[in-house]
Scaffold this motif. Structure first.
Motif, PDB file in Angstrom:
ATOM      1  N   SER A  80     154.107  86.517 -24.791  1.00 45.29           N
ATOM      2  CA  SER A  80     155.181  87.070 -25.580  1.00 45.29           C
ATOM      3  C   SER A  80     156.503  86.656 -24.941  1.00 45.29           C
ATOM      4  CB  SER A  80     155.025  88.589 -25.593  1.00 45.29           C
ATOM      5  OG  SER A  80     155.715  89.124 -26.668  1.00 45.29           O
ATOM      6  N   LEU A  81     157.318  85.924 -25.687  1.00 47.32           N
ATOM      7  CA  LEU A  81     158.578  85.446 -25.124  1.00 47.32           C
ATOM      8  C   LEU A  81     159.651  86.521 -25.187  1.00 47.32           C
ATOM      9  CD1 LEU A  81     159.312  81.765 -26.163  1.00 47.32           C
ATOM     10  CD2 LEU A  81     158.436  82.671 -24.027  1.00 47.32           C
ATOM     11  N   THR A  82     160.479  86.551 -24.181  1.00 42.88           N
ATOM     12  CA  THR A  82     161.647  87.421 -24.200  1.00 42.88           C
ATOM     13  C   THR A  82     162.819  86.630 -23.660  1.00 42.88           C
ATOM     14  OG1 THR A  82     161.002  88.243 -22.039  1.00 42.88           O
ATOM     15  CG2 THR A  82     160.476  89.638 -23.926  1.00 42.88           C
ATOM     16  N   MET A  83     164.008  87.117 -23.951  1.00 41.08           N
ATOM     17  CA  MET A  83     165.201  86.486 -23.416  1.00 41.08           C
ATOM     18  C   MET A  83     166.029  87.579 -22.759  1.00 41.08           C
ATOM     19  SD  MET A  83     167.595  83.893 -25.548  1.00 41.08           S
ATOM     20  CE  MET A  83     166.472  82.636 -26.098  1.00 41.08           C
ATOM     21  N   ASP A  84     166.468  87.307 -21.545  1.00 42.20           N
ATOM     22  CA  ASP A  84     167.331  88.245 -20.846  1.00 42.20           C
ATOM     23  C   ASP A  84     168.652  87.561 -20.544  1.00 42.20           C
ATOM     24  OD1 ASP A  84     165.383  90.303 -20.703  1.00 42.20           O
ATOM     25  OD2 ASP A  84     164.424  89.265 -19.034  1.00 42.20           O
ATOM     26  N   ALA A  85     169.685  88.366 -20.287  1.00 45.73           N
ATOM     27  CA  ALA A  85     170.979  87.777 -19.976  1.00 45.73           C
ATOM     28  C   ALA A  85     171.689  88.623 -18.929  1.00 45.73           C
ATOM     29  CB  ALA A  85     171.834  87.667 -21.235  1.00 45.73           C
ATOM     30  N   LEU A  86     172.394  87.920 -18.045  1.00 47.05           N
ATOM     31  CA  LEU A  86     173.294  88.588 -17.089  1.00 47.05           C
ATOM     32  C   LEU A  86     174.664  88.602 -17.765  1.00 47.05           C
ATOM     33  CD1 LEU A  86     173.952  89.654 -14.203  1.00 47.05           C
ATOM     34  CD2 LEU A  86     174.461  87.276 -13.593  1.00 47.05           C
ATOM     35  N   GLN A 104     179.828  93.415 -27.656  1.00 57.05           N
ATOM     36  CA  GLN A 104     178.968  93.556 -26.469  1.00 57.05           C
ATOM     37  C   GLN A 104     179.505  92.691 -25.319  1.00 57.05           C
ATOM     38  OE1 GLN A 104     174.877  92.712 -27.359  1.00 57.05           O
ATOM     39  NE2 GLN A 104     174.609  94.572 -28.591  1.00 57.05           N
ATOM     40  N   PRO A 105     179.220  93.079 -24.071  1.00 52.84           N
ATOM     41  CA  PRO A 105     179.660  92.257 -22.930  1.00 52.84           C
ATOM     42  C   PRO A 105     179.081  90.835 -23.035  1.00 52.84           C
ATOM     43  CG  PRO A 105     178.766  94.370 -22.183  1.00 52.84           C
ATOM     44  CD  PRO A 105     178.489  94.279 -23.649  1.00 52.84           C
ATOM     45  N   ALA A 106     179.935  89.845 -22.760  1.00 52.66           N
ATOM     46  CA  ALA A 106     179.524  88.438 -22.923  1.00 52.66           C
ATOM     47  C   ALA A 106     178.432  88.064 -21.923  1.00 52.66           C
ATOM     48  CB  ALA A 106     180.739  87.545 -22.744  1.00 52.66           C
ATOM     49  N   TYR A 107     177.644  87.049 -22.297  1.00 52.33           N
ATOM     50  CA  TYR A 107     176.558  86.567 -21.438  1.00 52.33           C
ATOM     51  C   TYR A 107     177.085  85.510 -20.464  1.00 52.33           C
ATOM     52  CZ  TYR A 107     173.304  88.662 -24.872  1.00 52.33           C
ATOM     53  OH  TYR A 107     172.619  89.515 -25.691  1.00 52.33           O
ATOM     54  N   VAL A 108     176.675  85.637 -19.208  1.00 51.59           N
ATOM     55  CA  VAL A 108     177.080  84.661 -18.188  1.00 51.59           C
ATOM     56  C   VAL A 108     175.910  83.727 -17.858  1.00 51.59           C
ATOM     57  CG1 VAL A 108     177.949  84.361 -15.836  1.00 51.59           C
ATOM     58  CG2 VAL A 108     178.710  86.311 -17.217  1.00 51.59           C
ATOM     59  N   VAL A 109     174.727  84.339 -17.711  1.00 54.25           N
ATOM     60  CA  VAL A 109     173.512  83.548 -17.456  1.00 54.25           C
ATOM     61  C   VAL A 109     172.451  84.019 -18.442  1.00 54.25           C
ATOM     62  CG1 VAL A 109     171.790  82.825 -15.755  1.00 54.25           C
ATOM     63  CG2 VAL A 109     174.088  83.467 -14.990  1.00 54.25           C
ATOM     64  N   ILE A 110     171.729  83.063 -19.049  1.00 55.04           N
ATOM     65  CA  ILE A 110     170.672  83.435 -20.000  1.00 55.04           C
ATOM     66  C   ILE A 110     169.328  82.927 -19.468  1.00 55.04           C
ATOM     67  CG2 ILE A 110     169.826  83.214 -22.387  1.00 55.04           C
ATOM     68  CD1 ILE A 110     172.683  82.839 -23.287  1.00 55.04           C
ATOM     69  N   TYR A 111     168.318  83.790 -19.534  1.00 51.28           N
ATOM     70  CA  TYR A 111     166.975  83.448 -19.055  1.00 51.28           C
ATOM     71  C   TYR A 111     165.974  83.510 -20.207  1.00 51.28           C
ATOM     72  CZ  TYR A 111     169.293  85.208 -14.819  1.00 51.28           C
ATOM     73  OH  TYR A 111     170.173  85.459 -13.810  1.00 51.28           O
ATOM     74  N   LEU A 112     165.167  82.473 -20.345  1.00 55.97           N
ATOM     75  CA  LEU A 112     164.046  82.510 -21.293  1.00 55.97           C
ATOM     76  C   LEU A 112     162.808  82.854 -20.479  1.00 55.97           C
ATOM     77  CD1 LEU A 112     162.983  81.969 -24.197  1.00 55.97           C
ATOM     78  CD2 LEU A 112     162.505  79.632 -23.452  1.00 55.97           C
ATOM     79  N   ARG A 113     162.118  83.948 -20.866  1.00 57.84           N
ATOM     80  CA  ARG A 113     160.982  84.402 -20.058  1.00 57.84           C
ATOM     81  C   ARG A 113     159.739  84.603 -20.898  1.00 57.84           C
ATOM     82  NH1 ARG A 113     164.819  88.310 -16.534  1.00 57.84           N
ATOM     83  NH2 ARG A 113     165.156  86.832 -14.839  1.00 57.84           N
ATOM     84  N   ASN A 114     158.602  84.509 -20.221  1.00 61.84           N
ATOM     85  CA  ASN A 114     157.325  84.733 -20.897  1.00 61.84           C
ATOM     86  C   ASN A 114     156.581  85.868 -20.202  1.00 61.84           C
ATOM     87  OD1 ASN A 114     155.132  84.231 -22.651  1.00 61.84           O
ATOM     88  ND2 ASN A 114     154.087  83.142 -21.002  1.00 61.84           N
ATOM     89  N   THR A 115     156.066  86.798 -21.015  1.00 63.75           N
ATOM     90  CA  THR A 115     155.234  87.870 -20.470  1.00 63.75           C
ATOM     91  C   THR A 115     153.791  87.610 -20.900  1.00 63.75           C
ATOM     92  OG1 THR A 115     157.067  89.407 -20.705  1.00 63.75           O
ATOM     93  CG2 THR A 115     154.886  90.368 -20.364  1.00 63.75           C
ATOM     94  N   SER A 116     152.897  87.414 -19.935  1.00 64.36           N
ATOM     95  CA  SER A 116     151.468  87.241 -20.248  1.00 64.36           C
ATOM     96  C   SER A 116     150.758  88.565 -20.023  1.00 64.36           C
ATOM     97  CB  SER A 116     150.821  86.206 -19.329  1.00 64.36           C
ATOM     98  OG  SER A 116     151.459  84.987 -19.449  1.00 64.36           O
TER      99      SER A 116
END
Lengths: 291, 162
Positions: free
Chosen positions: B59-65, B116-128
């Motif tokens: 399941s893909l998720t995206m997180d951001a700093l 919303q607060p702007a994104y500085v770093v974006i991460y593409l992540r996978n949860t197995s």
């Protein structure tokens, strides 16, 4: 008429097309405003994430932009609002069909393609070919109407049958004994879904039921009377249960299943008048997919 | 019998039968040998893949700093950021090959959710998730340092053909 012609283009009451138009064009509003709503936000997505589709290339449809998708929405809403009244059946119908092709292909042009819209797209393209049809045309047996209705029925059945074919192509013969339903229930839990997902034997049984039903779905094209209604009830129940467990409803296909029903018998001033004078019904009395 | 009958002429029947044959043939070929690019004749392939009973569910998720220094979940939905998780999953191989595409997620976020607060770093992540045990593992597949986070410009990478 030979047998092939009778099967693919039977004479059916023109009123059934008139009623189907009411349901299909009203559904278009529901579809663009509630179900396939992605095209409006897609207007804001930078073009780098637009993947396109062959049909969009062929028709020279551009990558969606902020204003383009809003104009398109207006075109679809206006054309279907006219078509639902039965006015300008060809002009409004074709504009709506092409507009919906643009709208739905936009939704699917970002790497996620659903298969619930095939029958609806076919319906939108064949309904205008019938020309004028009134709800009161109960006694007008039209071959043009019969062909259009048959095309919608065949397209709906194709979705079921080819879903089973695709499971064999992509999932292999072990699909029904696998964990695809558990996978879906884990990702989109809803209602009794998690409980079902915790019983692997039950999920396997359900997968077998779906696979067998999908493979045998073409018999819908030959069923009549109660057997036809029972089969339609089964599919309605199937779509309801996927909605309850997964929030997946396939309504664009469900609306096309209406083409199997004798819609011409729905109450309407013309049919009610006839009931009052109690004259015998015409040949449309036998309930059947093709009469 | 009451009522009128409106049969079609021979040519009217002929083109209709030809259309039926063409549509049925194309939609069958679409599922048997075609791919998603064939839509509306694309394979009827939703839920057609097999999942092993002892397999894993990705399941893909995206997180951001954000500029506020918080790590938040990127709301991948058409209602929120304007693109769905399934669409990102379909493009995941592209994003992993060209993390610069995540710049366009920052652009989309700035356009659609400017409060919303702007994104500085974006991460593409996978949860197995392991079926059976329910054990989960999270991997980061791609990371992107957003250029000009407060007023991000599109990456300019080409979209189009698959």
């Amino acid at each position: 008429m030979n047998r092939v012609e009778r099967f693919f283009a039977p004479e059916l009451p023109l009123a059934r097309v008139a009623w189907l138009r009411v349901f299909v064009y009203a559904f278009v509003w529901l579809d663009v405003l509630w179900i396939v709503t992605d095209p409006i936000p897609h207007g804001d997505v930078p073009p780098s994430l637009y993947r396109g589709l062959e049909v969009r290339t062929l028709l020279h449809l551009p990558a969606p932009s902020h204003d383009y998708v809003r104009v398109l929405l207006a075109v679809v809403l206006v054309s279907s609002a006219i078509a639902v009244t039965g006015r300008l059946p060809r002009l409004a119908g074709w504009v709506c069909a092409v507009g919906m092709l643009d709208w739905v292909s936009n939704a699917f042009a970002y790497s996620k393609v659903d298969h619930d819209h095939f029958a609806l797209v076919v319906a939108l393209f064949v309904l205008p070919t019938v020309g004028r049809a009134r709800l009161s045309d109960v006694d007008v047996q039209s071959q043009a109407a019969g062909w259009a209705i048959r095309m919608v029925q065949i397209s709906a059945v194709s979705i079921y049958f080819l879903s089973a074919s695709a499971k064999m192509r992509f999932g292999g013969w072990g699909w029904a004994n696998g964990a695809t339903l558990i996978w879906a229930l884990t990702r989109r839990p809803n209602g009794i879904g998690p409980w079902v997902g915790s019983h692997p034997a039950l999920t396997h049984a359900l997968q077998w039921v779906v696979l067998v039903a999908e493979f045998t779905s073409p018999i819908l094209l030959w069923l009549k009377g109660r057997a036809l209604y029972a089969a339609l009830l089964f599919w309605a129940g199937f779509h309801l249960s996927t909605y309850v467990m997964l929030k997946i409803h396939f309504l664009p296909l469900v609306v096309c299943l209406l083409s199997f029903l004798p819609l011409e018998r729905l109450p309407h001033p013309a049919t009610l008048r006839r009931a009052v004078t109690a004259r015998p019904r015409g040949a449309s009395a036998a309930p059947s997919s093709v009469r | 019998m009451r009522g009128t009958s409106r049969p079609l002429g021979p040519y009217a029947v002929l083109w209709r039968l030809a259309v039926t044959a063409a549509v049925v043939t194309t939609v069958c070929l679409g599922t048997w040998v075609g791919d998603d690019d064939w839509w509306p004749f694309a394979p009827m392939s939703q839920y057609a893949f097999s999942v092993r009973n002892d397999g894993v569910i990705n399941s893909l998720t995206m997180d951001a700093l954000t500029v506020d220094g918080e790590v938040v979940r990127v709301p991948l939905s058409k209602e929120m950021i304007g693109i769905e998780r399934a669409e990102i999953e379909g493009q995941a191989p592209r994003i992993i090959a060209h993390p610069e595409l995540l710049q366009d997620i920052a652009v989309l976020h700035a356009r659609r959710l400017p409060h919303q607060p702007a994104y500085v770093v974006i991460y593409l992540r996978n949860t197995s998730t392991q079926i059976g045990t329910g054990a989960t593992t999270i991997y980061t597949l791609a990371t992107w340092q957003v250029r000009d986070p407060l007023q991000p410009k599109p990456s300019g990478l080409p979209g189009g053909a698959r």
